[in-house]
Design an enzyme around this catalytic site. Structure first.
Site, PDB file in Angstrom:
ATOM      1  CE  LYS A  70      69.061  63.972  13.159  1.00 48.96           C
ATOM      2  NZ  LYS A  70      67.670  63.744  12.873  1.00 48.96           N
ATOM      3  CG  ASP A 124      66.651  68.257   9.361  1.00 45.26           C
ATOM      4  OD1 ASP A 124      67.204  68.421   8.270  1.00 45.26           O
ATOM      5  OD2 ASP A 124      65.761  67.167   9.699  1.00 45.26           O
ATOM      6  CE  LYS A 151      63.104  68.757   8.933  1.00 41.87           C
ATOM      7  NZ  LYS A 151      62.812  67.257   9.141  1.00 41.87           N
ATOM      8  CG  ASP A 174      67.023  66.942  13.740  1.00 42.61           C
ATOM      9  OD1 ASP A 174      66.438  66.214  14.390  1.00 42.61           O
ATOM     10  OD2 ASP A 174      67.370  66.736  12.645  1.00 42.61           O
ATOM     11  CG  ASP A 205      64.117  65.782   6.038  1.00 38.78           C
ATOM     12  OD1 ASP A 205      64.736  66.329   6.980  1.00 38.78           O
ATOM     13  OD2 ASP A 205      62.836  65.709   6.438  1.00 38.78           O
ATOM     14  CD  GLU A 226      68.762  65.338   8.897  1.00 42.00           C
ATOM     15  OE1 GLU A 226      68.790  65.333   9.995  1.00 42.00           O
ATOM     16  OE2 GLU A 226      68.017  65.071   8.068  1.00 42.00           O
ATOM     17  NE  ARG A 258      67.723  57.660   7.912  1.00 45.28           N
ATOM     18  CZ  ARG A 258      66.462  56.959   7.905  1.00 45.28           C
ATOM     19  NH1 ARG A 258      66.449  56.015   7.085  1.00 45.28           N
ATOM     20  NH2 ARG A 258      65.622  57.528   8.403  1.00 45.28           N
TER      21      ARG A 258
END
Length: 509
Positions: free
Chosen positions: A271, A276, A283, A294, A353, A355, A357
């Site tokens: 990933k 993010d 967030k 991230d 959020d 994201e 996956r």
């Protein structure tokens, strides 16, 4: 990076800024560990008592400095705690040695040379100590005036320049190989740390891809980069959907290391959300400041593939870096949107959020098309897993219990705390969508396991797969400990390299 050398020199006659010795926590007080006999002799055998008088106990992470004995060319002795003294006939735990070496290396920042007289019972110990030194000496100063010019008015100290491992055997092939392996793995792990620590204004998906391309060229790794145009043509709806709100377009990077003697093939998927914000599902304040980390999963995958190439492992290792920046804008994916993934499945996005996956799903399916023997994905995926396992342990999930155990054992072997977690089938129903094939959210309780179940949907049939959720240990917001610095840690690099080594040796199963 700190230079590692093997030395047979005696501690008293070696020119260095410091001599590092080990101290264990014994039943009756601190005890001097093997490797420091010459130092103890120079104190007339009373070094343990001197250290106890100075407050030392031998506890892990403890550092005690004292003047070197008369006649030593090094002015200082640095005693570092190894933790509990091993039982009779037992050697020191590898992780205890690695952590002690890291603590000492960090304590010696600014020194030109240090001699490490820690216990080296065998060649593997030299590799462990060398790895600890290289990881512990790490610092990220690229954005500080002191980092640009060590010794300038910024006041920062440069990392330890050289570490000589005493008691090693410079002409012994096993010792040389152990230290060379340590250097290759530690250098790439530190490169991953650098990437995680780099501010997001300087590391967007395109910049990350450029770093990967440069490293691939240097180490003979085949590289392919899919930009927005190629991703659109290929139908990578997950990666495109996450990156839709950013001015910096997404990328999918494929790194392929091949060995002519390979009998096993592995695919590592990372990933790579270079920043993010949460997207439209923004967030809350206080949760954005460290979101440059991230992309730690992609950094780990990148580092592991390069390390495999440098080590010449007899296994084919492919890395997939799913890179995007998750931002809110007029073009961003909205909660309620449906994305058509690379696999052809549709996903209803209930939370932008969640994201990671989505980008992993496309990369997992792409990796599956090559039918590797196993796939491992690495991701800072869920806050839920941090709640479950804390900030120093990552989760291992898999579609095969034996493979999950093998990955967990590899992690523990190299000193990366991990814990096997289940994929309960009853949680899958919570991701049913009335609109699409699946939703990107399910039940709140067990959210880390729900994420694993989502990813499993995008692994090709019959392919062994494991998922590492490194959300907790990927970024250390507290103070440094052992060989772990503040900031990016490089978590999972050593696990992936060890898995690749086991595959090359035919021991992965």
């Amino acid at each position: 990076m700190t230079a590692l050398t093997l030395s047979t020199a005696a501690a008293p006659g070696l020119r260095a800024d410091a001599i590092v010795i080990g101290v264990a926590k014994g039943a009756k007080g601190p005890s001097v560990a093997p490797g420091a006999e010459a130092v103890d002799k120079a104190y007339d055998g009373r070094l343990a008592g001197v250290l106890e008088t100075l407050g030392a106990s031998g506890a892990e992470g403890e550092v005690t400095k004292l003047p070197a004995p008369s006649g030593f060319k090094a002015p200082v002795v640095v005693a570092v705690g190894l933790g509990a003294e091993p039982g009779k006939g037992a050697g020191y735990d590898a992780e205890a040695l690695r952590r002690a070496a890291g603590v000492a290396a960090r304590a010696l920042a600014g020194a030109k040379k240090a001699a490490f007289a820690l216990p080296l019972a065998e060649a593997a110990d030299a590799g462990v100590v060398g790895e600890g030194v290289l990881l512990g000496a790490y610092s990220f100063d690229a954005y500080k005036e002191s980092g640009r010019d060590a010794g300038a008015k910024g006041g920062g100290k440069a990392p330890l320049a050289e570490a000589a491992l005493l008691g090693a055997k410079p002409r012994d092939k096993a010792y040389k190989a152990a230290v060379e392996r340590a250097a290759a793995v530690a250098e790439e792990l530190n490169r991953a740390r650098d990437l995680v620590n780099t501010p997001p204004n300087d590391l967007n998906p395109e910049a990350f891809a450029a770093v990967a391309q440069a490293a691939a060229k240097e180490h003979g790794i085949k590289v392919q980069v899919l930009d927005e145009k190629a991703l659109t043509k290929g139908g990578y709806g997950g990666i495109l959907g996450v990156g839709a709100g950013s001015a910096s377009g997404p990328r999918l990077v494929k790194l392929s290391y091949t060995s002519p003697k390979a009998k096993k093939s592995l695919a590592f998927v990372g990933k790579g959300i270079t920043y993010d914000s949460g997207g439209i599902s923004l967030k809350p304040a206080g949760h954005n400041e460290t979101m440059k980390c991230d992309m730690a999963g992609a950094a780990a995958v990148f580092a592991a593939v390069v390390a495999a190439a440098r080590l010449g492992l007899e296994a084919n290792v492919t890395g997939w870096l799913a890179l995007a920046e998750n931002m809110p804008s007029g073009s961003a994916t909205r909660p309620g949107d449906v994305l058509r993934m690379f696999s052809g499945k549709t996903v209803e996005v209930l939370n932008t959020d969640a994201e990671g996956r989505l980008v992993l799903a496309d990369a997992l399916w792409a990796a599956s098309q090559e039918k590797p023997d196993a796939i491992i994905d690495v991701a800072t995926l869920t806050g839920a897993m941090m709640l479950a396992l804390g900030s120093r342990t990552y989760a291992v999930m898999a579609n095969d219990d034996a493979f999950r155990s093998a990955v967990h054992e590899a992690a523990e072997e190299v000193g990366e705390p991990a814990w096997p977690m289940p994929l309960p089938e009853h949680l899958r129903k919570g991701m049913d969508s009335p609109t699409a094939d699946i939703a990107n959210m399910g039940e709140r309780m067990g959210g880390g396991l729900v994420a694993g179940l989502f990813l499993r949907e995008f692994v090709g049939e019959g392919i062994t797969w494991a998922h590492l959720d490194i959300a907790g240990p990927a970024f250390n917001e507290g103070g440094p400990f052992g060989y772990t610095p503040k900031g990016g840690t490089g978590t999972a690099v050593r696990t992936l390299v060890r898995v690749a080594e086991l595959a090359a040796a035919g021991e992965l199963g």
